[in-house]
Motif scaffolding. Sequence first.
Motif, PDB file in Angstrom:
ATOM      1  N   ASN A  96      34.700  -1.812  23.660  1.00 63.24           N
ATOM      2  CA  ASN A  96      34.314  -0.430  23.359  1.00 63.24           C
ATOM      3  C   ASN A  96      35.410   0.505  23.848  1.00 63.24           C
ATOM      4  OD1 ASN A  96      31.236  -0.512  22.512  1.00 63.24           O
ATOM      5  ND2 ASN A  96      31.486  -1.951  24.198  1.00 63.24           N
TER       6      ASN A  96
ATOM      7  N   MET B  87      25.469   3.894  33.406  1.00 61.24           N
ATOM      8  CA  MET B  87      25.263   2.805  32.451  1.00 61.24           C
ATOM      9  C   MET B  87      25.599   1.456  33.086  1.00 61.24           C
ATOM     10  SD  MET B  87      27.006   0.547  30.280  1.00 61.24           S
ATOM     11  CE  MET B  87      28.630   1.281  30.287  1.00 61.24           C
TER      12      MET B  87
ATOM     13  N   PHE C 157      24.313   0.788  15.586  1.00 61.26           N
ATOM     14  CA  PHE C 157      24.906  -0.175  16.511  1.00 61.26           C
ATOM     15  C   PHE C 157      25.588  -1.355  15.807  1.00 61.26           C
ATOM     16  CE2 PHE C 157      21.617   1.848  19.146  1.00 61.26           C
ATOM     17  CZ  PHE C 157      22.372   2.188  20.257  1.00 61.26           C
TER      18      PHE C 157
ATOM     19  N   THR D 238      28.455  -1.652  20.656  1.00 60.45           N
ATOM     20  CA  THR D 238      27.295  -1.826  21.530  1.00 60.45           C
ATOM     21  C   THR D 238      27.078  -0.611  22.430  1.00 60.45           C
ATOM     22  OG1 THR D 238      28.689  -2.943  23.166  1.00 60.45           O
ATOM     23  CG2 THR D 238      27.553  -4.321  21.561  1.00 60.45           C
ATOM     24  N   LEU D 239      28.067   0.258  22.486  1.00 57.12           N
ATOM     25  CA  LEU D 239      28.005   1.468  23.307  1.00 57.12           C
ATOM     26  C   LEU D 239      28.618   2.606  22.511  1.00 57.12           C
ATOM     27  CD1 LEU D 239      27.288   2.560  26.159  1.00 57.12           C
ATOM     28  CD2 LEU D 239      29.666   2.093  26.800  1.00 57.12           C
TER      29      LEU D 239
ATOM     30  N   LYS E 209      23.283   3.254  24.464  1.00 54.25           N
ATOM     31  CA  LYS E 209      23.379   1.787  24.478  1.00 54.25           C
ATOM     32  C   LYS E 209      22.098   1.215  23.871  1.00 54.25           C
ATOM     33  CE  LYS E 209      24.124  -2.022  27.770  1.00 54.25           C
ATOM     34  NZ  LYS E 209      24.294  -2.362  29.206  1.00 54.25           N
ATOM     35  N   GLN E 210      22.261   0.152  23.108  1.00 53.08           N
ATOM     36  CA  GLN E 210      21.093  -0.500  22.543  1.00 53.08           C
ATOM     37  C   GLN E 210      20.265  -1.121  23.647  1.00 53.08           C
ATOM     38  OE1 GLN E 210      21.970  -3.418  19.515  1.00 53.08           O
ATOM     39  NE2 GLN E 210      19.992  -3.111  18.543  1.00 53.08           N
TER      40      GLN E 210
END
Length: 258
Positions: A106, A141, A192, A196-197, A251-252
């Motif tokens: 990311n 996070m 997503f 992922t972020l 975030k997922q």
Amino acid sequence: MRNITLTTIILISLTLFGCGTSTSDSAKDKSHNELIIESVNSEKISAKYLYDKIANKNKTILQDNEILIDDTSIKIKVTVDFDGKKEGKYIYSANFLTIYKTGHVNEINVGSIGIGTSKDEAVEVSIHEWFAVFGIPFTNMLRDTNSISLSNMKIFSGLMGIRGTLPENTWMDGSDEMNKKIISQIKNQINFSKATLIPIDIKLMVGPNGVTDGECRLGNEVSIELLDALKKIDWPKQSDSFMFKQFYLVKQDNKASH
């Protein structure tokens, strides 16, 4: 309400009007080597800021501008856009790129401007402001703390910024409820499939009739769709305009999706 510093207000104003978006004559006047040295120093300091917030001495290693946590790597790259005097003040404008590798890679870009009475102070302010916008949600996070859950997402927010006078007794108070209201309006824009972020960077000018201008970025890219969606929110109205700035990392939430 979360604290808003004067430098945050200045940062919002300068960013919205483009002071930090292009390479300046001052930066061009400096040698390539000088700019590289300044960038490297800022990278090391920024990485140390993050390290101090997340370090577990047995597992976390700081190597110059990179943090290693088991199989996770966090690297900071800084590009200086402006470094010089303007109207009697030192201004240091830079783009902070965070490369976060943990299975997926990311990349998160955040611009920051520091203003001070000396160059060192301007650099320090720039890094402080970058941390207030990005470092707080990013380290939260990493530690999985202070998040907001919505649908299948975990949202980590930076400090809210306001320039001008915000009407009293409104929903714009930097709270979780405020952030849920904003994310609920734009959640359909968040995808997503490629990351992922996802970073969301919101800068808005709010006038008597709602949002009049702004720049919104979704996943580091300018998004007109995001801006249009935000215009539909019932922003507080008054005769004087104000600026609003807010940054999120989304975030997922795998637990919620099962």
